[in-house]
Design an enzyme around this catalytic site. Structure first.
Site, PDB file in Angstrom:
ATOM      1  N   CYS A  59       0.551  -3.947  -3.397  1.00 47.23           N
ATOM      2  CA  CYS A  59       0.605  -5.316  -3.898  1.00 47.23           C
ATOM      3  C   CYS A  59      -0.792  -5.914  -4.048  1.00 47.23           C
ATOM      4  O   CYS A  59      -0.937  -7.009  -4.587  1.00 47.23           O
ATOM      5  CB  CYS A  59       1.462  -6.190  -2.977  1.00 47.23           C
ATOM      6  SG  CYS A  59       1.166  -5.947  -1.232  1.00 47.23           S
ATOM      7  N   GLY A  94       9.613  -4.694   0.780  1.00 47.73           N
ATOM      8  CA  GLY A  94       9.991  -5.525  -0.351  1.00 47.73           C
ATOM      9  C   GLY A  94      10.439  -6.922   0.065  1.00 47.73           C
ATOM     10  O   GLY A  94      10.639  -7.225   1.244  1.00 47.73           O
ATOM     11  N   PRO A 105       7.121   0.747   5.220  1.00 49.14           N
ATOM     12  CA  PRO A 105       7.358   0.872   3.774  1.00 49.14           C
ATOM     13  C   PRO A 105       7.251   2.308   3.297  1.00 49.14           C
ATOM     14  O   PRO A 105       6.553   3.127   3.913  1.00 49.14           O
ATOM     15  CB  PRO A 105       6.247   0.012   3.169  1.00 49.14           C
ATOM     16  CG  PRO A 105       5.130   0.131   4.156  1.00 49.14           C
ATOM     17  CD  PRO A 105       5.788   0.210   5.513  1.00 49.14           C
ATOM     18  N   THR A 153       5.637   3.417   0.839  1.00 46.63           N
ATOM     19  CA  THR A 153       4.310   3.744   0.317  1.00 46.63           C
ATOM     20  C   THR A 153       3.278   3.991   1.415  1.00 46.63           C
ATOM     21  O   THR A 153       2.191   4.488   1.137  1.00 46.63           O
ATOM     22  CB  THR A 153       3.801   2.607  -0.590  1.00 46.63           C
ATOM     23  OG1 THR A 153       3.932   1.366   0.116  1.00 46.63           O
ATOM     24  CG2 THR A 153       4.606   2.548  -1.877  1.00 46.63           C
ATOM     25  N   ASN A 154       3.591   3.629   2.663  1.00 46.70           N
ATOM     26  CA  ASN A 154       2.642   3.835   3.772  1.00 46.70           C
ATOM     27  C   ASN A 154       3.342   4.436   4.985  1.00 46.70           C
ATOM     28  O   ASN A 154       3.319   3.851   6.071  1.00 46.70           O
ATOM     29  CB  ASN A 154       1.982   2.510   4.168  1.00 46.70           C
ATOM     30  CG  ASN A 154       0.750   2.209   3.349  1.00 46.70           C
ATOM     31  OD1 ASN A 154       0.057   3.107   2.885  1.00 46.70           O
ATOM     32  ND2 ASN A 154       0.472   0.933   3.159  1.00 46.70           N
ATOM     33  N   GLY A 173       4.140 -11.177   1.663  1.00 51.76           N
ATOM     34  CA  GLY A 173       4.654 -11.672   0.393  1.00 51.76           C
ATOM     35  C   GLY A 173       4.341 -10.713  -0.739  1.00 51.76           C
ATOM     36  O   GLY A 173       3.583  -9.757  -0.588  1.00 51.76           O
TER      37      GLY A 173
END
Length: 477
Positions: free
Chosen positions: A256, A205, A124, A126-127, A223
């Site tokens: 999330c 996502g 992702p 973000t990481n 999820g």
């Protein structure tokens, strides 16, 4: 659109196909090389790759690179993620992955661990550093190889992370090709990787996770989140407020697991709001709340990208007002709960919605259930309470895979040094979230198992024991 234009978007170029073929060829050779490595050799490799990226100097550089490249996240909270790499390494080193890894003498069972094969890891944005590092540690421990597909928005950071780990492997005389990173990345390339791998780890996502499960390859996905915390009348509001701030502001609320909603008892509601402001919250008025809604969601309720994972000052600016520089997040009072009320859904930024419940604890549970009907089923929730009955009732009622008690959700649910959750960067959300597991993805998910079964004394209850009062011996004649 012409047929040729469609083909360009859905099929690999010749260059991409060559890169993918070569990556899998190299991965297979690398796996063959370490097939006979001892447990001690594998553990040393795990330590080497973990240190190569999680030492403070290097991780600082990776964090700065990732934020500069993606324009997402904040430095301080991202730096904390290097502790997650240490936690993953701790868990990996404490488990066996070679030969017989579990024995159950009373059942005559011995389990032997085997690699799952070549893993396709979807990283992702973000990481770009944590996900490759955590995946690499578990994969090497399990004698797997990994082909990473970086997010285009942070691919340089992922390339560098993987390069450093490959370098560490080479220094130990191990094949660097256990870890590879695709360079010609786009959606067709990622889909081709997923369909060809032996296992897919999809952290990203909803569309990417759905694609992983549609690839025909076994996959672990995650999820969507909508983390919701209940603060009952026994809560320590100072502790709850501080932990809420820590969770909500982590990486500007992009995760999330970042707190999205608080359901607060009317007995402590005002005190909790007061503490939230003390730890850095800004309580928006009704006009500001309306403006925030208009810049966070479109008229059909779709989340607008320019306010995702931004500082609260930037979020306020987008909405047409300003807040003091010392404010760390924005608070809005929740009105109603439902899909038509977007503040009750996932926010993905430095904004928190608070709701008041009155009277019995069951009212808090009803509000919690309603929020998860909006979104986030399967992921995480939590409670600040010293009432074991309330904690138990939430455990029975919540449609989530993990509940954190008196802990900062985004710092705790993927494992921390002060709880027993397996350390990970991937959170399975069960069938609620469209996932195959409702666990933290950890070492056991990176291995196949061979069950060896030996004879045991007969374990066969009588029919009377099995069927109880339903058993009628006359019908067995």
């Amino acid at each position: 659109m012409s047929t040729n234009a469609v083909k360009k978007q859905t099929e690999l170029t010749e260059e991409q196909q060559k890169e993918l073929d070569l990556a899998f060829e190299k991965a297979k050779k690398a796996m063959d090389t370490i097939e006979t490595y001892s447990q001690e050799q594998l553990d040393r490799l795990c330590q080497a790759v973990a240190w190569a990226v999680s030492n403070k100097k290097t991780f600082t550089e990776l964090v700065d690179m990732g934020i500069e490249e993606s324009k997402l996240g904040d430095h301080e909270s991202r730096m904390g993620k290097r502790m997650k790499i240490r936690g993953i390494l701790r868990d990996a080193l404490r488990q066996k992955s070679v030969g017989a890894v579990e024995e159950i003498p009373e059942k005559g069972i011995v389990k032997y661990a085997k690699p799952v094969g070549i893993i396709g890891s979807i990283v992702p944005t973000t990481n770009p550093d944590l996900t490759p590092a955590g995946t690499a540690i578990y994969a090497i421990k399990a004698r797997d190889a990994v082909v990473f597909s970086p997010h285009p928005r942070s691919k340089k950071t992922t390339f560098e992370t993987v390069r450093l780990m490959r370098e560490a492997l080479e220094k130990e005389g191990a094949p660097a090709d256990l870890l590879q990173c695709l360079t010609l990345v786009n959606i067709p390339m990622t889909k081709a990787l997923m369909s060809r791998a032996d296992l897919v780890l999809a952290t990203g996502g909803k569309d990417m996770v759905k694609s992983a499960y549609s690839s025909g390859t076994p996959a672990y996905g995650v999820g969507a989140g909508n983390s919701t915390m209940i603060i009952d009348d026994t809560a320590d509001v100072k502790e709850a407020a501080l932990n809420t701030m820590l969770s909500k502001t982590s990486d500007f609320g992009s995760g999330c697991s970042a707190d999205g909603n608080l359901i607060i008892s009317d007995k402590v509601y005002e005190a909790m709001l007061e503490e939230l402001v003390k730890v850095g919250g800004y309580l928006a008025n009704d006009d500001e709340k309306a403006s925030l809604r208009s810049v966070m969601w479109d008229t059909e309720g779709h989340r607008l990208p320019n306010t995702v994972a931004v500082a609260p000052q930037q979020l306020a600016k987008e909405a047409g007002f300003s807040i003091p520089e010392d404010r760390k997040f924005i608070i809005v009072k929740g009105d109603q709960i439902g899909k038509e009320y977007p503040f009750s859904g996932e926010k993905l930024t430095t904004l928190l919605a608070v709701y008041k419940y009155e009277g019995e604890f069951e009212h808090a549970l009803d509000m919690m259930r309603a929020i998860y009907e909006v979104g986030g089923k399967g992921h995480s929730c939590g409670i600040y309470s010293f009432d074991d009955d309330h904690i138990h009732r939430l455990g029975l009622a919540a449609p989530v895979s993990r509940i954190m008690v008196r802990q900062a959700q985004s710092k705790a649910n993927a494992g921390s040094f002060t709880n027993g959750m397996p350390m990970t960067s991937s959170l399975g959300c069960g069938t609620w979230g469209g996932n195959i597991i409702s666990e933290n993805v950890n070492l056991k998910h990176y291995m196949n198992y061979t069950w060896v079964s030996k004879p045991i004394p007969e374990d066969k209850p009588s029919d009377a024991e099995l069927f109880g009062e339903f058993f009628d011996p006359e019908l067995e004649k």
